[in-house]
Design a protein around this motif. Structure first.
Motif, PDB file in Angstrom:
ATOM      1  N   LEU A 323     -42.420  -7.331   4.579  1.00 24.60           N
ATOM      2  CA  LEU A 323     -40.808  -7.348   5.632  1.00 24.60           C
ATOM      3  C   LEU A 323     -40.579  -7.591   8.008  1.00 24.60           C
ATOM      4  O   LEU A 323     -39.689  -8.952   6.748  1.00 24.60           O
ATOM      5  CB  LEU A 323     -40.508  -5.559   6.505  1.00 24.60           C
ATOM      6  CG  LEU A 323     -39.394  -5.754   6.345  1.00 24.60           C
ATOM      7  CD1 LEU A 323     -38.650  -5.440   5.125  1.00 24.60           C
ATOM      8  CD2 LEU A 323     -39.481  -3.860   6.224  1.00 24.60           C
ATOM      9  N   ASN A 324     -41.450  -7.681   8.309  1.00 25.21           N
ATOM     10  CA  ASN A 324     -41.608  -8.852   9.050  1.00 25.21           C
ATOM     11  C   ASN A 324     -41.432 -10.371   8.682  1.00 25.21           C
ATOM     12  O   ASN A 324     -40.456 -10.604   9.454  1.00 25.21           O
ATOM     13  CB  ASN A 324     -42.645  -7.732   9.819  1.00 25.21           C
ATOM     14  CG  ASN A 324     -42.420  -6.366  10.484  1.00 25.21           C
ATOM     15  OD1 ASN A 324     -41.188  -6.506  10.730  1.00 25.21           O
ATOM     16  ND2 ASN A 324     -43.760  -6.412  11.232  1.00 25.21           N
ATOM     17  N   SER A 325     -41.832 -10.159   7.921  1.00 24.35           N
ATOM     18  CA  SER A 325     -42.245 -11.808   7.805  1.00 24.35           C
ATOM     19  C   SER A 325     -40.960 -12.333   7.720  1.00 24.35           C
ATOM     20  O   SER A 325     -40.232 -12.809   7.449  1.00 24.35           O
ATOM     21  CB  SER A 325     -43.164 -12.010   6.836  1.00 24.35           C
ATOM     22  OG  SER A 325     -42.601 -12.196   5.899  1.00 24.35           O
ATOM     23  N   ILE A 326     -39.955 -11.578   6.522  1.00 22.70           N
ATOM     24  CA  ILE A 326     -38.722 -11.698   5.987  1.00 22.70           C
ATOM     25  C   ILE A 326     -37.633 -12.174   6.795  1.00 22.70           C
ATOM     26  O   ILE A 326     -36.393 -12.412   6.888  1.00 22.70           O
ATOM     27  CB  ILE A 326     -38.629 -11.007   4.945  1.00 22.70           C
ATOM     28  CG1 ILE A 326     -39.103 -11.225   3.499  1.00 22.70           C
ATOM     29  CG2 ILE A 326     -37.098 -11.177   4.505  1.00 22.70           C
ATOM     30  CD1 ILE A 326     -39.387  -9.951   2.519  1.00 22.70           C
ATOM     31  N   LEU A 332     -34.454 -16.630  11.846  1.00 25.70           N
ATOM     32  CA  LEU A 332     -34.341 -17.697  12.386  1.00 25.70           C
ATOM     33  C   LEU A 332     -33.308 -19.003  12.112  1.00 25.70           C
ATOM     34  O   LEU A 332     -33.069 -19.866  12.236  1.00 25.70           O
ATOM     35  CB  LEU A 332     -36.389 -18.473  12.086  1.00 25.70           C
ATOM     36  CG  LEU A 332     -36.672 -17.765  13.240  1.00 25.70           C
ATOM     37  CD1 LEU A 332     -37.643 -18.624  12.842  1.00 25.70           C
ATOM     38  CD2 LEU A 332     -36.279 -18.344  15.174  1.00 25.70           C
ATOM     39  N   LYS A 333     -33.451 -18.218  10.348  1.00 22.76           N
ATOM     40  CA  LYS A 333     -31.885 -19.041  10.041  1.00 22.76           C
ATOM     41  C   LYS A 333     -30.389 -18.304   9.593  1.00 22.76           C
ATOM     42  O   LYS A 333     -29.535 -19.183   9.505  1.00 22.76           O
ATOM     43  CB  LYS A 333     -32.142 -18.890   8.721  1.00 22.76           C
ATOM     44  CG  LYS A 333     -33.693 -19.546   7.829  1.00 22.76           C
ATOM     45  CD  LYS A 333     -33.653 -19.414   6.208  1.00 22.76           C
ATOM     46  CE  LYS A 333     -35.119 -19.731   6.160  1.00 22.76           C
ATOM     47  NZ  LYS A 333     -34.959 -21.446   5.739  1.00 22.76           N
ATOM     48  N   ASN A 334     -30.612 -16.914  11.035  1.00 24.11           N
ATOM     49  CA  ASN A 334     -29.008 -16.834  10.770  1.00 24.11           C
ATOM     50  C   ASN A 334     -28.287 -16.406  10.052  1.00 24.11           C
ATOM     51  O   ASN A 334     -27.203 -15.960   9.803  1.00 24.11           O
ATOM     52  CB  ASN A 334     -28.635 -17.438  11.522  1.00 24.11           C
ATOM     53  CG  ASN A 334     -27.748 -16.254  12.719  1.00 24.11           C
ATOM     54  OD1 ASN A 334     -27.446 -15.159  13.090  1.00 24.11           O
ATOM     55  ND2 ASN A 334     -25.853 -17.020  13.255  1.00 24.11           N
ATOM     56  N   GLU A 341     -36.514 -17.421  -1.705  1.00 20.82           N
ATOM     57  CA  GLU A 341     -36.823 -18.043  -0.550  1.00 20.82           C
ATOM     58  C   GLU A 341     -38.072 -16.669  -0.338  1.00 20.82           C
ATOM     59  O   GLU A 341     -38.804 -17.140   1.000  1.00 20.82           O
ATOM     60  CB  GLU A 341     -35.478 -17.955   0.274  1.00 20.82           C
ATOM     61  CG  GLU A 341     -34.607 -19.525   0.578  1.00 20.82           C
ATOM     62  CD  GLU A 341     -33.913 -18.916   0.895  1.00 20.82           C
ATOM     63  OE1 GLU A 341     -33.507 -19.868   1.737  1.00 20.82           O
ATOM     64  OE2 GLU A 341     -33.204 -17.961   1.287  1.00 20.82           O
ATOM     65  N   VAL A 342     -37.863 -15.344  -0.876  1.00 22.29           N
ATOM     66  CA  VAL A 342     -38.317 -14.282  -0.306  1.00 22.29           C
ATOM     67  C   VAL A 342     -39.747 -15.087  -1.390  1.00 22.29           C
ATOM     68  O   VAL A 342     -41.080 -14.470  -0.438  1.00 22.29           O
ATOM     69  CB  VAL A 342     -37.788 -13.200  -0.722  1.00 22.29           C
ATOM     70  CG1 VAL A 342     -39.036 -11.830  -0.428  1.00 22.29           C
ATOM     71  CG2 VAL A 342     -36.614 -12.371   0.220  1.00 22.29           C
ATOM     72  N   LYS A 343     -40.114 -15.116  -2.505  1.00 22.86           N
ATOM     73  CA  LYS A 343     -40.890 -15.063  -3.930  1.00 22.86           C
ATOM     74  C   LYS A 343     -41.725 -16.183  -2.645  1.00 22.86           C
ATOM     75  O   LYS A 343     -42.536 -16.665  -2.595  1.00 22.86           O
ATOM     76  CB  LYS A 343     -40.472 -15.281  -4.698  1.00 22.86           C
ATOM     77  CG  LYS A 343     -39.509 -14.201  -5.858  1.00 22.86           C
ATOM     78  CD  LYS A 343     -38.888 -14.746  -6.664  1.00 22.86           C
ATOM     79  CE  LYS A 343     -38.897 -13.745  -7.677  1.00 22.86           C
ATOM     80  NZ  LYS A 343     -38.325 -14.128  -9.282  1.00 22.86           N
ATOM     81  N   ALA A 344     -40.800 -17.570  -2.399  1.00 24.53           N
ATOM     82  CA  ALA A 344     -42.040 -18.341  -1.693  1.00 24.53           C
ATOM     83  C   ALA A 344     -42.151 -17.950  -0.396  1.00 24.53           C
ATOM     84  O   ALA A 344     -43.568 -17.842  -0.082  1.00 24.53           O
ATOM     85  CB  ALA A 344     -40.968 -19.246  -1.587  1.00 24.53           C
ATOM     86  N   LEU A 345     -41.920 -17.485   0.249  1.00 26.15           N
ATOM     87  CA  LEU A 345     -42.193 -17.210   1.616  1.00 26.15           C
ATOM     88  C   LEU A 345     -43.754 -16.052   1.538  1.00 26.15           C
ATOM     89  O   LEU A 345     -44.656 -16.173   2.183  1.00 26.15           O
ATOM     90  CB  LEU A 345     -41.229 -16.563   2.580  1.00 26.15           C
ATOM     91  CG  LEU A 345     -41.608 -15.360   3.920  1.00 26.15           C
ATOM     92  CD1 LEU A 345     -41.990 -16.740   4.749  1.00 26.15           C
ATOM     93  CD2 LEU A 345     -40.336 -14.599   4.571  1.00 26.15           C
ATOM     94  N   ILE A 346     -43.398 -15.084   0.512  1.00 31.05           N
ATOM     95  CA  ILE A 346     -44.468 -14.387   0.091  1.00 31.05           C
ATOM     96  C   ILE A 346     -45.625 -14.995   0.264  1.00 31.05           C
ATOM     97  O   ILE A 346     -46.938 -14.497   0.225  1.00 31.05           O
ATOM     98  CB  ILE A 346     -43.981 -12.598  -0.812  1.00 31.05           C
ATOM     99  CG1 ILE A 346     -43.091 -12.086  -0.230  1.00 31.05           C
ATOM    100  CG2 ILE A 346     -45.108 -12.136  -1.088  1.00 31.05           C
ATOM    101  CD1 ILE A 346     -42.434 -10.928  -0.339  1.00 31.05           C
ATOM    102  N   LYS A 347     -45.498 -15.481  -1.257  1.00 30.97           N
ATOM    103  CA  LYS A 347     -46.702 -16.725  -1.761  1.00 30.97           C
ATOM    104  C   LYS A 347     -47.295 -17.090  -0.915  1.00 30.97           C
ATOM    105  O   LYS A 347     -49.032 -17.326  -0.990  1.00 30.97           O
ATOM    106  CB  LYS A 347     -45.986 -17.114  -3.044  1.00 30.97           C
ATOM    107  CG  LYS A 347     -47.111 -17.843  -3.772  1.00 30.97           C
ATOM    108  CD  LYS A 347     -46.011 -19.009  -4.844  1.00 30.97           C
ATOM    109  CE  LYS A 347     -47.404 -19.916  -5.107  1.00 30.97           C
ATOM    110  NZ  LYS A 347     -47.048 -21.202  -6.409  1.00 30.97           N
ATOM    111  N   ASN A 348     -46.606 -17.332   0.289  1.00 29.57           N
ATOM    112  CA  ASN A 348     -47.715 -18.469   0.792  1.00 29.57           C
ATOM    113  C   ASN A 348     -48.185 -17.908   2.483  1.00 29.57           C
ATOM    114  O   ASN A 348     -48.481 -18.198   2.921  1.00 29.57           O
ATOM    115  CB  ASN A 348     -46.646 -19.973   1.848  1.00 29.57           C
ATOM    116  CG  ASN A 348     -45.783 -20.652   0.616  1.00 29.57           C
ATOM    117  OD1 ASN A 348     -46.731 -21.160   0.135  1.00 29.57           O
ATOM    118  ND2 ASN A 348     -44.211 -20.855   0.948  1.00 29.57           N
TER     119      ASN A 348
END
Length: 447
Positions: A323-326, A332-334, A341-348
C-alpha cells in the motif's frame, strides 16, 4: 544535535547510501537527523508523517542494525516529525493532506521508561479478523479477568501484530489501575540476566522482575540454547505464577517447537492459554488495507484495494508495504494510479512467496521442528524426522506445485510413490489434527 550524534548519523547514512539508489536516498533521507540519544533510544527527525511511515516500512531494520553496529549502547529507534524540517522538505506531499504533514508531539513517541510500553499500541487501533480473533479475545479477557489465562502465550509469524496485541494488554491494565506492568524483549531480558551474573548482582536481577503484577516477554524463541537465562526465567515464572501475577509471552512458533528450550519451560509456557495468530485471509486483508489507507487519507478506487488484497497474501507488514509503495507513487505523480500501473508496481516491488528454493523450504521446516536439515534427506524412520519430512513433501507439492518425482529426487532420491504416500498422510491428518493445521500455517508464514 551534538557532534557525536551528528557523526553517528552521518556514518549511518553512509551505509544506507550504499544500499539504495541516489534518487531514493535524496527523497527519503535528505532532511533527516538525530535529535538526541537517550536511554539507548535514538530519536531521528523526519520532515513529515509520510516519510516517517515509508522509512519505518522500508528501512527501519537496516537503520537500527547499522546504528547498533556503530554503537553498542543503542537498543531502539524512534522517528519524530519535525515542523522545522517540514518547512524545508522537498519531499512531495499534497498540501491538502493534513494526515501526512501533521506533527506528532515528541512525548507521544516516548517509550515509557518505567514499563517499556509504547502508548501507540492500544486495542482501539488493533485490526481484528478471523486470523487473530481468538488471540484478541484472550487478550481482552485477561484485562477484565487477570490470571484467568496464565500464562497467555501468543505465537505466529513475523509482522502479524503480536507485539501490538501484548503491549495493548499492558497499556490497558496499566490505565485501569495501579498495577505494575513491564514489557521486555527476550533479548533484553537475556542481556540483563548475563550482566547481573557477570557483575554478581543476580539478587538485584531477581527482585527487579519479581515486583511486577504483569510481566510481558516478547519473542521468547530467543531463549533457545541460553541455559542460564532459561534457569532464571524458570524460577521467575514460578515466583510470579505462585503469587497470581499475570505472565504474557509471544513467540514466532508454538512453545513445543522452540528448539533447545528446556522441557520444564515448554510445559509452563503451555500451562495457560496458547493461541496463534495466522496469516490474514482475504476479508481481513481487505479490512487492513482499507483501515491503513484511511489512516493516510488515501482513497483509491475499490478495485485497487481488492487487487492488493487478493495478490499480496503475506503478513500485515507486506500489505502495508504494498500500500505504501502505491501511496508513494501516487504522491510523486500527484494523481491516482490506475489498475494497470498498480499491477506493474506490485509485480516489480513485492516479494513473491513462490521465489524460494527447495533447499530453503527444507531449512525453514527443519528449523521450525528443531531437527538437523541433513536428517530430513536421510533414509531414517526416526519419528522426530519422519513428520518434518512428510510436511516438507506436502508443502512442496501443495504450495509450490513441484512434481512428485522431483520432490523424491531432491529429498534423498526417494521413489515418487513415497512422496505421494507422505502427502496423503498429511492430508488425512489435517482433517482431525488441529495442531498440525496450526503448524502448517506458522510454517507458511515463514516462506
Amino acid at each position: 544535535m551534538d557532534g557525536d550524534t551528528k557523526q553517528l548519523w552521518m556514518n549511518t547514512l553512509a551505509e544506507v547510501e550504499i544500499t539504495v539508489s541516489k534518487a531514493n536516498f535524496t527523497t527519503w533521507f535528505k532532511n533527516t537527523n538525530i535529535i538526541k540519544e537517550e536511554g539507548g533510544i535514538v530519536y531521528v527527525s523526519v520532515p513529515n508523517e509520510f516519510v516517517k511511515d515509508w522509512i519505518i516500512n522500508k528501512y527501519h531494520k537496516f537503520i537500527l542494525k547499522t546504528l547498533r553496529n556503530l554503537s553498542d549502547s543503542i537498543r531502539g529507534l524512534e522517528y519524530v516529525v519535525s515542523r522545522e524540517e517540514a518547512r524545508v522538505s522537498e519531499t512531495p506531499v499534497p498540501r491538502n493532506n493534513d494526515s501526512l504533514t501533521r506533527e506528532l508531539p515528541l512525548h507521544d513517541l516516548y517509550i515509557n521508561k518505567d514499563d517499556n510500553l509504547n502508548p501507540r499500541y492500544v486495542f482501539d487501533s488493533f485490526i481484528i479478523g478471523a486470523f487473530n480473533e481468538l488471540a484478541y479475545t484472550a487478550a481482552k479477557t485477561i484485562v477484565e479477568k487477570p490470571v484467568l489465562y496464565n500464562p497467555l502465550f501468543i505465537y505466529g509469524g513475523t509482522g502479524l501484530g503480536k507485539t501490538h496485541l501484548i503491549q495493548a494488554v499492558g497499556n490497558e491494565i496499566k490505565n485501569k489501575g495501579n498495577k505494575k506492568v513491564y514489557y521486555i524483549t527476550s533479548e533484553k531480558f537475556t542481556v540483563d540476566c548475563v550482566t547481573a551474573i557477570q557483575s554478581g548482582k543476580t539478587n538485584f536481577f531477581k527482585e527487579k522482575y519479581r515486583k511486577y503484577d504483569v510481566l510481558i516477554i516478547d519473542d521468547v524463541q530467543f531463549f533457545s540454547g541460553k541455559e542460564r537465562t532459561q534457569e532464571e526465567l524458570f524460577h521467575l515464572f514460578n515466583e510470579l505464577y505462585n503469587n497470581n501475577k499475570q505472565i504474557i509471552f509471544s513467540s514466532d512458533k508454538h512453545p513445543t517447537y522452540i528448539p533447545n528450550l528446556e522441557d520444564r519451560l515448554k510445559s509452563r509456557f503451555s500451562a495457560g492459554m496458547t493461541v496463534d495468530v495466522s496469516l490474514p485471509e482475504y476479508e481481513s486483508r481487505l479490512a487492513i488495507l482499507k483501515t491503513k489507507a484511511g489512516e493516510n487519507s488515501f482513497n483509491p478506487p475499490g478495485e485497487i484495494i481488492e487487487y492488493i488484497a487478493s495478490l499480496v497474501q503475506g503478513n500485515i507488514r507486506e500489505l502495508e508495504g504494498a500500500l505504501n509503495s502505491i501511496i508513494c507513487q501516487s504522491q510523486l505523480k500527484n494523481r491516482d494510479l490506475n489498475l494497470q500501473e498498480v499491477k506493474a508496481l506490485i509485480k516489480n516491488n513485492i516479494r513473491q512467496k513462490k521465489s524460494i528454493s527447495i533447499k530453503e523450504v527444507i531449512k525453514i521446516i527443519s528449523d521450525f521442528y528443531g531437527v538437523e536439515e541433513d536428517n530430513i534427506y536421510e533414509k531414517t524412520r526416526r519419528k522426530d524426522i519422519v513428520k518434518p519430512r512428510q510436511v516438507a513433501m506436502y508443502l512442496l507439492r501443495e504450495d509450490f506445485s513441484i512434481s512428485f518425482p522431483s520432490i523424491g529426487q531432491k529429498m534423498g532420491g526417494r521413489d515418487h510413490t513415497t512422496v505421494i504416500h507422505s502427502c496423503d498422510k498429511v492430508k488425512n491428518d489435517l482433517k482431525t489434527d488441529s495442531l498440525l493445521m496450526q503448524e502448517l500455517e506458522q510454517i507458511r508464514a515463514l516462506f
